[in-house]
Design a protein around this motif. Structure first.
Motif, PDB file in Angstrom:
ATOM      1  N   ASN A  26       0.790  -1.236   0.000  1.00  0.00           N
ATOM      2  CA  ASN A  26       0.000   0.000   0.000  1.00  0.00           C
ATOM      3  C   ASN A  26       0.820   1.283   0.000  1.00  0.00           C
ATOM      4  O   ASN A  26       0.315   2.335  -0.405  1.00  0.00           O
ATOM      5  CB  ASN A  26      -0.951   0.007   1.196  1.00  0.00           C
ATOM      6  CG  ASN A  26      -2.064  -1.005   1.049  1.00  0.00           C
ATOM      7  OD1 ASN A  26      -3.045  -0.781   0.343  1.00  0.00           O
ATOM      8  ND2 ASN A  26      -1.939  -2.145   1.718  1.00  0.00           N
ATOM      9  N   ALA A  33      -3.136   2.717  -5.212  1.00  0.00           N
ATOM     10  CA  ALA A  33      -4.189   1.686  -5.185  1.00  0.00           C
ATOM     11  C   ALA A  33      -4.811   1.482  -6.562  1.00  0.00           C
ATOM     12  O   ALA A  33      -6.011   1.237  -6.685  1.00  0.00           O
ATOM     13  CB  ALA A  33      -5.264   2.047  -4.157  1.00  0.00           C
ATOM     14  N   VAL A  60      -4.934   1.855   6.721  1.00  0.00           N
ATOM     15  CA  VAL A  60      -3.918   0.798   6.670  1.00  0.00           C
ATOM     16  C   VAL A  60      -2.938   0.927   7.833  1.00  0.00           C
ATOM     17  O   VAL A  60      -2.587  -0.066   8.487  1.00  0.00           O
ATOM     18  CB  VAL A  60      -3.165   0.843   5.332  1.00  0.00           C
ATOM     19  CG1 VAL A  60      -1.939  -0.076   5.352  1.00  0.00           C
ATOM     20  CG2 VAL A  60      -4.089   0.446   4.185  1.00  0.00           C
TER      21      VAL A  60
END
Length: 226
Positions: A26, A33, A60
């Protein structure tokens, strides 16, 4: 919380690898993304990418913090030798869960699979928050055994994303179902697993915690909380 648990070493390994994979994917490999967003079609509301990405980064980060904090608090060594750390770390876990739930609530309307998946994510969020609050309530009541059980249930939700992708991959690549319905199946399938797996673990840990040694450890914990 867990002593002589043969699953703890495995839990440490899985958690460590999953955190590393999540952070690298990420923040380094696909910070925009791009791959994940490519499956989001037919959204009912406009997705403001910069805002969504920033929320995702926070989501995240605190999901990884929750995983690490929860893992540390299952360490018997830390519980015995660093009680204050265990307590403070518990609050870190709770705050992290709250932030993950709030950010997930923002992203739910943009979930892959549309409204049906969004409802599933909101259900997951409410369940996780409720279960975590129950763990907090039980330790305030000095019921260590029930606190442990609720924490096991709560910590399982840290692996929601992993379960979703495992199930969706199984249905998409294994059974040939298209990606979007596979993802929706993954969302609801994870709810089922997150209800079943912790109960199995609690059942397997039960015999030790009902033993003389387990009860003695519990009495020690309660005395320390006074």
């Amino acid at each position: 919380m867990i002593k002589r648990n043969p699953f703890y070493a495995l839990l440490v390994a899985v958690t460590f690898l999953f955190i590393i994979h999540t952070l690298v994917k990420n923040y380094l490999v696909d910070p925009g993304a791009t791959d994940f967003l490519s499956h989001k079609t037919g959204l009912s509301r406009e997705l403001h990418l910069p805002v969504w990405l920033n929320v995702m980064y926070v989501h995240v980060a605190f999901a990884c913090i929750a995983m690490a904090a929860g893992l540390l608090n299952f360490s018997n060594r830390i519980l015995k030798n660093k009680r204050m750390f265990h307590r403070v770390n518990g609050y870190v876990y709770m705050v992290s869960v709250l932030i993950v739930v709030l950010t997930s609530g923002y992203m739910a309307p943009y979930a892959t699979g549309g409204k049906i998946s969004g409802i599933g994510f909101n259900a997951l969020n409410l369940l996780w928050l409720f279960i975590t609050i129950m763990a907090f309530v039980q330790i305030k009541k000095k019921n260590v055994s029930r606190h442990r059980n609720w924490m096991i249930r709560s910590y399982a939700f840290c692996f929601t994303n992993m379960f979703i992708h495992l199930i969706s991959t199984l249905f998409h690549q294994g059974f040939g179902l298209s990606y979007i319905p596979s993802y929706t199946v993954g969302v609801y399938g994870s709810i089922v697993l997150l209800m079943i797996i912790p109960q199995v673990i609690i059942g397997m840990l039960g015999p030790y915690h009902n033993s003389t040694a387990g009860k003695a450890l519990e009495r020690t914990k309660i005395a320390d909380l006074d």
